[in-house]
Design a protein around this motif. Structure first.
Motif, PDB file in Angstrom:
ATOM      1  N   GLY A   6       0.817  -1.202   0.000  1.00 33.70           N
ATOM      2  CA  GLY A   6       0.000   0.000   0.000  1.00 33.70           C
ATOM      3  C   GLY A   6       0.848   1.249   0.000  1.00 33.70           C
ATOM      4  O   GLY A   6       2.054   1.212   0.274  1.00 33.70           O
ATOM      5  N   ILE A   7       0.220   2.362  -0.341  1.00 32.66           N
ATOM      6  CA  ILE A   7       0.877   3.673  -0.335  1.00 32.66           C
ATOM      7  C   ILE A   7       0.113   4.560   0.635  1.00 32.66           C
ATOM      8  O   ILE A   7      -1.104   4.738   0.513  1.00 32.66           O
ATOM      9  CB  ILE A   7       0.884   4.301  -1.739  1.00 32.66           C
ATOM     10  N   TYR A   8       0.828   5.128   1.609  1.00 32.30           N
ATOM     11  CA  TYR A   8       0.214   5.945   2.655  1.00 32.30           C
ATOM     12  C   TYR A   8       0.714   7.387   2.555  1.00 32.30           C
ATOM     13  O   TYR A   8       1.884   7.654   2.839  1.00 32.30           O
ATOM     14  CB  TYR A   8       0.547   5.381   4.037  1.00 32.30           C
ATOM     15  N   PRO A   9      -0.151   8.336   2.148  1.00 35.98           N
ATOM     16  CA  PRO A   9       0.267   9.736   2.079  1.00 35.98           C
ATOM     17  C   PRO A   9       0.686  10.258   3.450  1.00 35.98           C
ATOM     18  O   PRO A   9       0.058   9.950   4.464  1.00 35.98           O
ATOM     19  CB  PRO A   9      -0.985  10.460   1.565  1.00 35.98           C
ATOM     20  N   LEU A  10       1.762  11.038   3.468  1.00 37.44           N
ATOM     21  CA  LEU A  10       2.247  11.680   4.685  1.00 37.44           C
ATOM     22  C   LEU A  10       2.192  13.186   4.500  1.00 37.44           C
ATOM     23  O   LEU A  10       2.452  13.698   3.412  1.00 37.44           O
ATOM     24  CB  LEU A  10       3.697  11.259   4.978  1.00 37.44           C
ATOM     25  N   HIS A  11       1.853  13.894   5.575  1.00 41.10           N
ATOM     26  CA  HIS A  11       1.820  15.350   5.460  1.00 41.10           C
ATOM     27  C   HIS A  11       3.227  15.883   5.200  1.00 41.10           C
ATOM     28  O   HIS A  11       4.198  15.422   5.819  1.00 41.10           O
ATOM     29  CB  HIS A  11       1.249  15.973   6.733  1.00 41.10           C
ATOM     30  N   PRO A  12       3.367  16.843   4.283  1.00 41.35           N
ATOM     31  CA  PRO A  12       4.700  17.356   3.933  1.00 41.35           C
ATOM     32  C   PRO A  12       5.497  17.908   5.108  1.00 41.35           C
ATOM     33  O   PRO A  12       6.732  17.902   5.075  1.00 41.35           O
ATOM     34  CB  PRO A  12       4.401  18.461   2.911  1.00 41.35           C
ATOM     35  N   THR A  13       4.807  18.384   6.150  1.00 40.34           N
ATOM     36  CA  THR A  13       5.526  18.920   7.297  1.00 40.34           C
ATOM     37  C   THR A  13       6.209  17.825   8.107  1.00 40.34           C
ATOM     38  O   THR A  13       7.031  18.124   8.978  1.00 40.34           O
ATOM     39  CB  THR A  13       4.564  19.696   8.208  1.00 40.34           C
ATOM     40  N   ARG A  14       5.872  16.573   7.824  1.00 40.77           N
ATOM     41  CA  ARG A  14       6.469  15.457   8.576  1.00 40.77           C
ATOM     42  C   ARG A  14       7.664  14.840   7.866  1.00 40.77           C
ATOM     43  O   ARG A  14       8.309  13.953   8.414  1.00 40.77           O
ATOM     44  CB  ARG A  14       5.418  14.376   8.819  1.00 40.77           C
ATOM     45  N   VAL A  15       7.937  15.245   6.634  1.00 39.08           N
ATOM     46  CA  VAL A  15       8.960  14.582   5.826  1.00 39.08           C
ATOM     47  C   VAL A  15      10.002  15.589   5.361  1.00 39.08           C
ATOM     48  O   VAL A  15       9.673  16.726   4.993  1.00 39.08           O
ATOM     49  CB  VAL A  15       8.328  13.884   4.601  1.00 39.08           C
ATOM     50  N   ARG A  16      11.260  15.156   5.373  1.00 39.25           N
ATOM     51  CA  ARG A  16      12.330  16.000   4.856  1.00 39.25           C
ATOM     52  C   ARG A  16      13.352  15.134   4.123  1.00 39.25           C
ATOM     53  O   ARG A  16      13.929  14.212   4.713  1.00 39.25           O
ATOM     54  CB  ARG A  16      13.025  16.759   5.985  1.00 39.25           C
ATOM     55  N   PRO A  17      13.579  15.392   2.826  1.00 34.34           N
ATOM     56  CA  PRO A  17      14.627  14.661   2.102  1.00 34.34           C
ATOM     57  C   PRO A  17      16.004  14.991   2.675  1.00 34.34           C
ATOM     58  O   PRO A  17      16.256  16.100   3.137  1.00 34.34           O
ATOM     59  CB  PRO A  17      14.495  15.178   0.665  1.00 34.34           C
ATOM     60  N   ALA A  18      16.885  14.014   2.639  1.00 33.56           N
ATOM     61  CA  ALA A  18      18.242  14.211   3.172  1.00 33.56           C
ATOM     62  C   ALA A  18      19.195  13.269   2.441  1.00 33.56           C
ATOM     63  O   ALA A  18      18.789  12.437   1.636  1.00 33.56           O
ATOM     64  CB  ALA A  18      18.270  13.936   4.675  1.00 33.56           C
ATOM     65  N   ARG A  19      20.488  13.431   2.718  1.00 35.81           N
ATOM     66  CA  ARG A  19      21.512  12.562   2.174  1.00 35.81           C
ATOM     67  C   ARG A  19      22.084  11.698   3.294  1.00 35.81           C
ATOM     68  O   ARG A  19      22.431  12.203   4.362  1.00 35.81           O
ATOM     69  CB  ARG A  19      22.641  13.389   1.551  1.00 35.81           C
TER      70      ARG A  19
ATOM     71  N   GLU B 227      11.992   6.071  11.263  1.00 37.12           N
ATOM     72  CA  GLU B 227      12.458   7.448  11.304  1.00 37.12           C
ATOM     73  C   GLU B 227      13.101   7.854   9.986  1.00 37.12           C
ATOM     74  O   GLU B 227      13.012   8.993   9.570  1.00 37.12           O
ATOM     75  CB  GLU B 227      13.460   7.620  12.449  1.00 37.12           C
ATOM     76  N   ARG B 228      13.768   6.929   9.325  1.00 32.44           N
ATOM     77  CA  ARG B 228      14.420   7.218   8.053  1.00 32.44           C
ATOM     78  C   ARG B 228      14.136   6.083   7.076  1.00 32.44           C
ATOM     79  O   ARG B 228      14.260   4.919   7.424  1.00 32.44           O
ATOM     80  CB  ARG B 228      15.920   7.396   8.252  1.00 32.44           C
ATOM     81  N   VAL B 229      13.728   6.423   5.845  1.00 35.95           N
ATOM     82  CA  VAL B 229      13.434   5.400   4.845  1.00 35.95           C
ATOM     83  C   VAL B 229      14.224   5.707   3.580  1.00 35.95           C
ATOM     84  O   VAL B 229      14.507   6.866   3.272  1.00 35.95           O
ATOM     85  CB  VAL B 229      11.928   5.340   4.511  1.00 35.95           C
ATOM     86  N   PRO B 230      14.602   4.681   2.819  1.00 39.40           N
ATOM     87  CA  PRO B 230      15.316   4.903   1.562  1.00 39.40           C
ATOM     88  C   PRO B 230      14.386   5.470   0.496  1.00 39.40           C
ATOM     89  O   PRO B 230      13.158   5.382   0.611  1.00 39.40           O
ATOM     90  CB  PRO B 230      15.803   3.500   1.182  1.00 39.40           C
ATOM     91  N   ALA B 231      14.973   6.027  -0.542  1.00 40.15           N
ATOM     92  CA  ALA B 231      14.182   6.680  -1.582  1.00 40.15           C
ATOM     93  C   ALA B 231      13.236   5.719  -2.278  1.00 40.15           C
ATOM     94  O   ALA B 231      12.146   6.119  -2.701  1.00 40.15           O
ATOM     95  CB  ALA B 231      15.120   7.324  -2.609  1.00 40.15           C
ATOM     96  N   GLU B 232      13.606   4.427  -2.389  1.00 41.18           N
ATOM     97  CA  GLU B 232      12.734   3.479  -3.086  1.00 41.18           C
ATOM     98  C   GLU B 232      11.464   3.167  -2.305  1.00 41.18           C
ATOM     99  O   GLU B 232      10.539   2.563  -2.841  1.00 41.18           O
ATOM    100  CB  GLU B 232      13.483   2.177  -3.376  1.00 41.18           C
ATOM    101  N   ASP B 233      11.397   3.575  -1.043  1.00 40.35           N
ATOM    102  CA  ASP B 233      10.191   3.360  -0.245  1.00 40.35           C
ATOM    103  C   ASP B 233       9.386   4.641  -0.061  1.00 40.35           C
ATOM    104  O   ASP B 233       8.536   4.720   0.836  1.00 40.35           O
ATOM    105  CB  ASP B 233      10.559   2.785   1.129  1.00 40.35           C
ATOM    106  N   MET B 234       9.637   5.633  -0.907  1.00 36.25           N
ATOM    107  CA  MET B 234       8.901   6.890  -0.819  1.00 36.25           C
ATOM    108  C   MET B 234       8.494   7.354  -2.211  1.00 36.25           C
ATOM    109  O   MET B 234       9.325   7.509  -3.102  1.00 36.25           O
ATOM    110  CB  MET B 234       9.753   7.984  -0.149  1.00 36.25           C
ATOM    111  N   LEU B 235       7.197   7.541  -2.412  1.00 35.68           N
ATOM    112  CA  LEU B 235       6.678   8.147  -3.633  1.00 35.68           C
ATOM    113  C   LEU B 235       6.667   9.658  -3.416  1.00 35.68           C
ATOM    114  O   LEU B 235       5.972  10.156  -2.540  1.00 35.68           O
ATOM    115  CB  LEU B 235       5.267   7.634  -3.930  1.00 35.68           C
ATOM    116  N   HIS B 236       7.453  10.393  -4.209  1.00 41.27           N
ATOM    117  CA  HIS B 236       7.645  11.819  -3.992  1.00 41.27           C
ATOM    118  C   HIS B 236       7.201  12.584  -5.233  1.00 41.27           C
ATOM    119  O   HIS B 236       7.840  12.503  -6.291  1.00 41.27           O
ATOM    120  CB  HIS B 236       9.120  12.106  -3.685  1.00 41.27           C
ATOM    121  N   LEU B 237       6.101  13.316  -5.118  1.00 43.11           N
ATOM    122  CA  LEU B 237       5.639  14.202  -6.183  1.00 43.11           C
ATOM    123  C   LEU B 237       6.132  15.602  -5.889  1.00 43.11           C
ATOM    124  O   LEU B 237       5.924  16.115  -4.783  1.00 43.11           O
ATOM    125  CB  LEU B 237       4.110  14.197  -6.276  1.00 43.11           C
TER     126      LEU B 237
END
Length: 205
Positions: free
Chosen positions: A116-129, A155-165
Motif C-alpha cells: 500500500g501507499i500511505y500519504p504523509l503530510h509534507p511537514t512530517r517529511v524532509r529529504p536528506a543525504r 524514522e528514516r526510509v530509503p528513496a525506493e520506499d517513498m513516492l515523492h511528487l
C-alpha cells in the motif's frame, strides 16, 4: 523547532503582519479553490500499469500494482483519495509524499511486494543525504497527534520506499512551496480578509 519546520506549520511573517504558510493560506477561498480543482482533476485521471511492447504498449491488469494505483491506495483510502491528497500537497506545499509499505517476509507474496501507499503530510517529511552512502533518504518526523502511529513508520526510509511528487523545483529534489513563494501576495489577501471580517464584526456599516 528548526526554521523550515516552524515556517511549514506557523508560516513566515510578511510585510502585512500575517504569518503565511501553506496551511494558513488555505483560509483564502480563491487559493483553496484553485488547489482543490487541480487536485481533483489530477486524481480523476487513470493511472494504469503499462507493459512496453516492440510496437506500442499494453495495459497489465494482472500486475499487483494495478489495484493499488487504480482502486485502493491502502486499506484506508481509495486510489482517488490517495492521488488527490498527494497532488494537493504537491501543489500547495511543493511536495507530496507517499510512504510505500512492502511485504518484507517470504510468504504468499514475493518479498518486497508493495502492500500500500500511505500519504504523509509534507511537514512530517524532509529529504536528506545519508552521510555514509550519499544516497537520497527521507527523514520522517513523528505525527503531531498520534495519527498514523499504528503504521510504525521508521524514522528514516530509503528513496525506493517513498513516492515523492514535486512541484517546481530548483535542485530536482525538493519542490518550491507556492504559498512561500507568493507569501507577500497571500499575506496581503489574508490581512484584507481579516480586516474586513473585523470591520463587519464590530457592526460597522
Amino acid at each position: 523547532p528548526t526554521a523550515w519546520l516552524a515556517d511549514s506549520f506557523a508560516g513566515a511573517r510578511v510585510s502585512s503582519g500575517q504569518a503565511v504558510s501553506p496551511q494558513s493560506s488555505l483560509g483564502l477561498a480563491a487559493y483553496y479553490a484553485c488547489l482543490n480543482v487541480i487536485a481533483q482533476d489530477c486524481a480523476k485521471l487513470p493511472l494504469p500499469v503499462l507493459r512496453e511492447l516492440d510496437r506500442g504498449r499494453e495495459k497489465v491488469r494482472e500486475h499487483p500494482l494495478w489495484t493499488i494505483l487504480q482502486r485502493q491506495f491502502n486499506p484506508e483510502m481509495t486510489a482517488y483519495i490517495g492521488r488527490y491528497v498527494l497532488t494537493h500537497h504537491a501543489v500547495g506545499w511543493g511536495n507530496g509524499y507517499g510512504l510505500i509499505l512492502r511485504q518484507r517476509r517470504f510468504g504468499f507474496r514475493e518479498d518486497g511486494q508493495v502492500l500500500g501507499i500511505y500519504p504523509l503530510h509534507p511537514t512530517r517529511v524532509r529529504p536528506a543525504r545519508d552521510p555514509s552512502t550519499g544516497l537520497l533518504v527521507y527523514d520522517i518526523f513523528p505525527p503531531r497527534r498520534g495519527v498514523g502511529a499504528r503504521l510504525q513508520i521508521p524514522e528514516r526510509v530509503p528513496a525506493e520506499d517513498m513516492l515523492h511528487l514535486k512541484g517546481p523545483t530548483g535542485d530536482g529534489l525538493v519542490g518550491y512551496s507556492i504559498a512561500q513563494l507568493a507569501a507577500e501576495s497571500l499575506g496581503l489577501s489574508l490581512a484584507a480578509q481579516q480586516y474586513g471580517a473585523g470591520f463587519f464584526g464590530e457592526s460597522a456599516i
